[in-house]
Design a protein around this motif. Structure first.
Motif, PDB file in Angstrom:
ATOM      1  N   UNK A  30      48.968-104.659 -37.769  1.00 22.94           N
ATOM      2  CA  UNK A  30      48.043-103.944 -36.891  1.00 22.94           C
ATOM      3  C   UNK A  30      48.600-102.574 -36.538  1.00 22.94           C
ATOM      4  N   UNK A  31      49.921-102.511 -36.271  1.00 23.04           N
ATOM      5  CA  UNK A  31      50.532-101.229 -35.919  1.00 23.04           C
ATOM      6  C   UNK A  31      50.462-100.250 -37.076  1.00 23.04           C
ATOM      7  N   UNK A  32      50.555-100.764 -38.305  1.00 18.17           N
ATOM      8  CA  UNK A  32      50.506 -99.878 -39.461  1.00 18.17           C
ATOM      9  C   UNK A  32      49.091 -99.468 -39.800  1.00 18.17           C
ATOM     10  N   UNK A  33      48.122-100.077 -39.157  1.00 18.59           N
ATOM     11  CA  UNK A  33      46.757 -99.611 -39.337  1.00 18.59           C
ATOM     12  C   UNK A  33      45.922-100.391 -40.329  1.00 18.59           C
ATOM     13  N   UNK A  34      46.400-101.541 -40.799  1.00 15.84           N
ATOM     14  CA  UNK A  34      45.595-102.314 -41.733  1.00 15.84           C
ATOM     15  C   UNK A  34      44.516-103.059 -40.970  1.00 15.84           C
ATOM     16  N   UNK A  35      43.291-103.009 -41.490  1.00 15.78           N
ATOM     17  CA  UNK A  35      42.234-103.707 -40.763  1.00 15.78           C
ATOM     18  C   UNK A  35      41.623-104.854 -41.528  1.00 15.78           C
TER      19      UNK A  35
ATOM     20  N   UNK B 156      35.242-108.610 -46.335  1.00 20.22           N
ATOM     21  CA  UNK B 156      35.823-107.758 -45.314  1.00 20.22           C
ATOM     22  C   UNK B 156      36.433-108.616 -44.226  1.00 20.22           C
ATOM     23  N   UNK B 157      37.318-109.497 -44.587  1.00 14.04           N
ATOM     24  CA  UNK B 157      37.932-110.394 -43.629  1.00 14.04           C
ATOM     25  C   UNK B 157      38.945-109.596 -42.826  1.00 14.04           C
ATOM     26  N   UNK B 158      38.876-109.697 -41.519  1.00 13.32           N
ATOM     27  CA  UNK B 158      39.812-108.943 -40.680  1.00 13.32           C
ATOM     28  C   UNK B 158      41.200-109.543 -40.735  1.00 13.32           C
TER      29      UNK B 158
ATOM     30  N   UNK C 157      43.254-109.913 -38.435  1.00 13.40           N
ATOM     31  CA  UNK C 157      43.528-110.800 -37.302  1.00 13.40           C
ATOM     32  C   UNK C 157      43.099-112.230 -37.535  1.00 13.40           C
TER      33      UNK C 157
END
Lengths: 367, 323
Positions: A19-24, A2-4, A6
């Protein structure tokens, strides 16, 4: 896994879009695939493919490590490191007092910084080390080659010839005294021409050339795997004049330091840097401190400051992870870096009273 | 900001997602905060299905408030205090390093940060027999110095029982075991550090019982070496990565009850200004305890003062001997 998102090494613009598209997490990225990704965030398919390759490499790097890892992983227990350290050699400096305070000599896999005022002997010590790294193992050396990166133009080949000739002579004397086979064999390859041909010399004129050279160094070292010493003579010089943006300088220097540590570690080489001194004007007095600022002080693992005390040259170990702070005296003779002889022996010291900063010529040959 | 995706929860199909997206509902937050009757009408989906999906999403993604008393009980049972091996430092830290918190050691070059962290690692590994993870980003980890410290510490314990000869061999075995409990990972840039922490998290959450055993402490020497190359200039990317790192460290400390110790540099504003900790104000909120180490001229004594602490008055000073 579960590597972020960022924490992955992607370009900032790409990261902002993700980030804007919602990928975490990285797993979501991998699940989407390149076509879906390029549609979602509006980048070309090639860019999406590249980004996914980077992500896959990072994640599989994470997964591969517990399974024993490749050479890129640097995970050890302290016991393994202890065994490795005890079998590692040191690069001696031919001045036994200095070797003692350093714990045996200049250590491999660490960055050593030598600071000093002009004329105190920094370049001399570097040239001595470039010769000493090549001493064969049976004489107590590491039998390696040297890379010399010169930014100030102070590398004089004739001086290296003198130092190398003295070193070869010293080894001959040892071999004669001990009369062992491997000594004789090693001496066949340890000659003046050999020593000089194994010092790789680079000349860098400004900081961009220096940065580029250090960038290209890992490749060079993979081709020449016997290199055990990298000397950068004058790391302060290209960074001190003509730099308007000081925060850029700090950033570049820190990046340079990290690259050098990686080189030292991966190729088991010692990195030696020389630094200049600057004056810090305090409340009531001014002191000489190493140049390049406070943050540079943390870059080197071992810091040695060379200074004068009237006409005697002294070396102080200022920072070391395993040795205590101490000061010793040393001498620079025509044969190179040496210990200070006990006072009864030295006769020919008339030259030194005239100008303590200039090396006295001639008379110091056979003491 | 999790995007709605098929399979996120049972009942959320691809067609449903397309319909929702056509009406401007892309993420979980949009879905949960919208008026479901309205959505049911506009997207011509069944109201009951939407309510069911919302319940599952809330259960998956929202945080639940906890009772203060329960929290206190939980903290009492899960927090441990690890002695650092140096009584004066323990006094400064209110009897030791607390698990679940990030502690910072800062100092000028040569002030003893690496030495103190080696001492802490030696004491936790030898005295408490817990595993330690040492993340080295400066190349300053010297195993022979660590071994020296272990020898010095076992000698202290041996003062009490010197008669039995077998003790000598036993102490050697103890030192070797202590060395094996300390794992060293060399990380030289921020991405390597983040992936090492991620790997640690995976390992701990899967509770793999391997040679690493019960980990109680993570030491990072030093955090500024990996972050400094990114800060400054007009890039704000460095700050973002620094905050990611701080989040990882705090999550590790809290979730797995670890004590996290970081070392930091000091810097100056101008060439004559006072020394201040590196990495700026944003980082100053991350550690809960900050200790400043200062060296004294020509001796192995160091002065440690408390710059920030949730429990002790700041400005407390003790003397440490790193000889």
């Amino acid at each position: 896994m579960q590597r972020e998102v960022g924490t992955l090494p992607l370009a900032p613009a790409l990261r902002a879009r993700l980030a804007a598209a919602g990928f975490q997490t990285a797993q979501e990225l991998l699940d989407t695939g390149p076509c879906g990704l390029s549609k979602e965030i509006g980048i070309s398919r090639e860019e999406a493919l590249e980004a996914l390759q980077v992500v896959r490499q990072e994640c599989h790097g994470d997964a591969a490590r517990p399974a024993g890892g490749s050479g890129a992983t640097r995970k050890y227990t302290a016991l393994e490191l202890l065994e490795e350290e005890q079998s590692q050699g040191f690069i001696i400096t031919f001045c036994s007092a200095l070797d003692n305070i350093l714990g045996g000599g200049v250590q491999l896999t660490k960055i050593t910084e030598i600071c000093g005022a002009p004329g105190v002997g920094k370049t001399q010590l570097c040239m001595q080390l470039a010769v000493d790294v090549q001493i064969p193992e049976c004489f107590g050396g590491v039998a390696g080659e040297a890379v010399f990166i010169d930014t100030e133009g102070s590398f004089m080949v004739d001086r290296v010839v003198d130092i190398a000739a003295a070193c070869v002579q010293h080894c001959h004397l040892i071999a004669e005294a001990q009369q062992e086979e491997d000594h004789q064999k090693a001496l066949e390859t340890f000659s003046l021409e050999n020593i000089l041909s194994h010092i790789y010399y680079f000349r860098c004129r400004d900081y961009t050339e220096l940065l580029a050279q250090v960038y290209l160094l890992p490749e060079f070292l993979s081709e020449h795997s016997k290199v055990r010493l990298v000397v950068i003579d004058g790391i302060a010089f290209p960074f001190r004049h003509d730099f308007e943006d000081l925060s850029l300088r700090t950033r570049l220097l820190n990046g340079l330091a990290q690259q050098l540590i990686i080189i030292a570690n991966d190729h088991r080489a010692a990195v030696v840097l020389t630094n200049q001194m600057t004056t810090r004007i305090g409340q009531s007095q001014s002191t000489l401190v190493p140049a390049l600022g406070e943050s540079w002080g943390h870059a080197a693992t071992v810091r040695l400051i060379l200074h004068w005390d009237n006409s005697q040259r002294l070396a102080t170990l200022y920072k070391s992870p395993s040795q205590k702070e101490s000061t010793i005296a040393y001498h620079i003779t025509s044969r190179g870096f040496r210990d200070v002889q006990p006072p009864a022996v030295t006769h020919s010291t008339e030259g030194t009273e005239l100008n303590p900063r200039k090396r006295p010529r001639a008379e110091e040959e056979k003491q | 900001m999790v995007v709605l995706r098929a399979g996120l929860c049972p009942g959320l199909t691809e067609d449903m997602i397309q319909l929702l997206r056509a009406n401007g509902i892309r993420t979980v937050v949009d879905f949960v905060s919208s008026d479901l009757e309205d959505v049911a009408q506009k997207c011509s989906l069944s109201y009951k299905a939407l309510v069911a999906v919302r319940r599952v999403l809330l259960a998956q993604f929202s945080a639940f408030p906890a009772n203060g008393a329960d929290l206190y009980e939980e903290l009492k049972s899960s927090t441990a205090i690890l002695p650092t091996g140096s009584p004066s430092l323990d006094q400064l830290l209110d009897s030791g390093l607390y698990t679940g918190e990030v502690t910072e050691l800062m100092g000028a070059p040569g002030s003893g940060k690496t030495q103190v962290s080696l001492g802490i690692a030696a004491s936790v590994s030898l005295g408490l027999k817990q595993h330690v993870l040492f993340l080295d980003s400066t190349g300053g980890f010297t195993a022979s110095r660590l071994y020296q410290m272990l020898q010095a510490q076992t000698e202290d314990e041996e003062e009490q029982a010197r008669q039995v000869l077998g003790r000598l061999r036993l102490s050697f075995v103890l030192q070797l075991e202590a060395l094996q409990r300390i794992q060293v990972v060399r990380v030289f840039n921020i991405y390597e550090l983040l992936s090492a922490l991620q790997e640690l998290r995976d390992r701990l959450s899967q509770q793999v019982v391997s040679s690493t055993g019960p980990l109680k402490m993570v030491l990072l020497d030093s955090v500024s070496a990996v972050i400094y190359p990114l800060l400054g200039g007009r890039q704000s990317e460095g700050l973002a990565l620094m905050m990611q790192l701080s989040r990882e460290l705090k999550m590790l400390a809290r979730e797995f009850s670890l004590a996290v110790v970081v070392t930091n540099q000091v810097t100056r504003d101008s060439s004559t200004g006072p020394l201040k900790p590196a990495l700026g104000r944003s980082w100053s909120f991350v550690p809960s305890t900050r200790v400043l180490l200062e060296s004294k001229e020509g001796s192995t004594q160091r002065a440690a003062s408390l710059a920030k602490s949730p429990r002790q008055p700041t400005g407390m000073q003790v003397e440490l001997d790193i000889g």
